[in-house]
Structure formats: structure tokens, C-alpha cells
Scaffold this active site. Structure first.
Site, mmCIF file in Angstrom:
data_model
loop_
_atom_site.group_PDB
_atom_site.id
_atom_site.type_symbol
_atom_site.label_atom_id
_atom_site.label_comp_id
_atom_site.label_asym_id
_atom_site.label_seq_id
_atom_site.Cartn_x
_atom_site.Cartn_y
_atom_site.Cartn_z
ATOM 1 N N TYR A 163 0.850 -1.237 -0.069
ATOM 2 C CA TYR A 163 0.068 -0.201 0.013
ATOM 3 C C TYR A 163 0.874 1.182 -0.134
ATOM 4 C CZ TYR A 163 -3.857 -3.145 1.104
ATOM 5 O OH TYR A 163 -4.687 -4.317 1.176
ATOM 6 N N GLY A 193 -5.158 -13.508 12.291
ATOM 7 C CA GLY A 193 -6.340 -12.831 11.154
ATOM 8 C C GLY A 193 -7.439 -13.968 10.854
ATOM 9 N N ARG A 210 2.201 -1.066 11.159
ATOM 10 C CA ARG A 210 2.446 -2.480 10.505
ATOM 11 C C ARG A 210 3.254 -2.377 9.465
ATOM 12 N NH1 ARG A 210 0.313 -7.292 10.404
ATOM 13 N NH2 ARG A 210 -0.220 -8.444 8.589
#
Length: 218
Positions: free
Chosen positions: A36, A174, A83
Site C-alpha cells: 500500500y 487474522g 504495521r
């Protein structure tokens, strides 16, 4: 991105963090991983800039440092985690030179160390390996680890192994958590788990996110 657009993006991060805290969240995690925007600045392949945000490891880390610092100042560093996913090549954001990765991410966490962040979360295929543990030493704070989609679903046993080996202070889970809204109770009591339905991941509705069953009441 122009410099003005970079400044606007930084303000967006700050505004989002403030809204999360105002809405009742205990804290925020800044996503600097998985290909990202923030990792695009860190990667020497994705980042082809020639200004103060490109070129050297310090310059490529600059935007991430600015974002994390601004968010920490806005909502309190104790409410902020970061993160990262060094060497995890998602979205064509490649980081294949170990020396450059160590220089870039080492510079990043060195500059963040004094902020007193809640934690650093690292996604990597080898949480106990040299790279992650070196970044842990640079950060000198709480470390969370996760091997992402590469090692399959994280199990209770795998999480315990990471903690017992002192690879991290905590393990990020997760898929098991998505499928088990009462995962803590299941892991504490050794109860069977719901199986996640990956075909519903990234869906647009509640199915596959909020409709997994809880343990039946005794």
C-alpha cells in the site's frame, strides 16, 4: 504525488486516526505494509522520486516517519501501532536487496523509537529470522509478528511457539479471528474452531464476517 498531495495524504491519516479515537477505538494501526501507499514510498522499486522523498533509505522512509509522528502527536503515541512487511512483495512493490531493506527499515524504526509507540507489527515469512529480530533491536519496543498468507492460518500452537521462542511479544491472528468471534475463549478452553470461508473474504456484506457462530452456551 506532488508535495502538496503528500501533505494532504498525511492530514488524511491524522483525520482518520482522530475519528477512530473519537468513535471509541482504543488505538489505531498505521498500515505501512502489503504494497500500500506507505510501502510504495519505502520500496526502491516503487519509489522513483528524485526529491526529498526518494533516493536514499532515509529519504524513502521520510513520509512514513512523518505520518506516524503526526498521528502519534494527534492521538497519543501509546494509542498508535505501525504495521510493516519488509521483503513481502505484494502489489509489485519489490524489496529484494537485503542490505537496502535493513538500511531503509532500520532507518525508519530508529527514527520512530523515541516516540514510544504502542507496538511495531511485522509481517514476514521468518518472524524469528535475522531481519525481523534486527528491526526489533532497532525499535526497542513491543513487537508483534505474523507470517501473513504465506504460512497458512495461524494456529494456537504456532502462536505459542513464537512466544515461547521469544520471537515477539505477541502474535497477530487474522483468519482464525475472523471465523471465531470468541477465539480467545476457544483457545483458552481448547474448544474446536469454526473454519474460515476464504471465498467470502473481502466481501461487501456481513456474510463471512459477522455471521460465524459463537460457542453454544453451556
Amino acid at each position: 504525488m506532488t508535495t502538496a498531495e503528500i501533505r494532504a495524504a498525511l492530514e488524511d491519516f491524522v483525520a482518520a486516526a482522530r475519528r477512530a479515537i473519537e468513535a471509541g477505538a482504543d488505538g489505531v494501526e498505521i498500515h505501512g505494509a502489503n504494497g500500500y501507499l506507505l510501502q510504495e514510498f519505502l520500496s526502491p522499486v516503487a519509489n522513483q522520486r528524485t526529491d526529498e522523498y526518494g533516493g536514499s533509505p532515509q529519504n524513502r522512509a521520510r513520509f512514513v516517519v512523518e505520518v506516524v509522528t503526526a498521528v502519534a502527536q494527534a492521538v497519543g503515541a501509546e494509542r498508535v501501532g505501525l504495521r510493516i512487511s519488509p521483503e513481502v512483495d505484494l502489489g509489485d512493490v519489490f524489496e529484494t536487496d537485503r542490505d537496502d531493506v535493513l538500511a531503509t527499515y532500520g532507518t525508519l524504526v530508529d527514527q520512530l523509537r523515541s516516540l514510544g509507540l504502542a507496538y511495531l507489527s511485522v509481517l514476514h515469512t521468518e518472524p524469528g529470522g535475522e531481519l525481523v529480530q534486527e528491526l526489533r533491536r532497532h525499535f526497542d519496543g513491543k513487537l508483534l509478528v505474523n507470517n501473513g498468507p504465506f504460512g497458512g492460518q495461524t494456529t494456537r500452537e504456532q502462536a505459542l511457539q513464537q512466544i515461547e521462542a521469544d520471537h515477539a511479544d505477541a502474535v497477530v491472528v487474522g483468519r482464525a479471528l475472523i471465523a471465531n468471534p470468541d477465539l480467545v475463549e476457544r483457545w483458552q478452553g481448547g474448544h474446536p474452531e469454526n473454519e474460515p470461508r476464504p471465498e467470502l473474504f473481502y466481501g461487501v456484506g456481513a456474510e463471512g464476517y459477522t455471521d460465524y457462530p459463537f460457542l453454544e452456551a453451556a
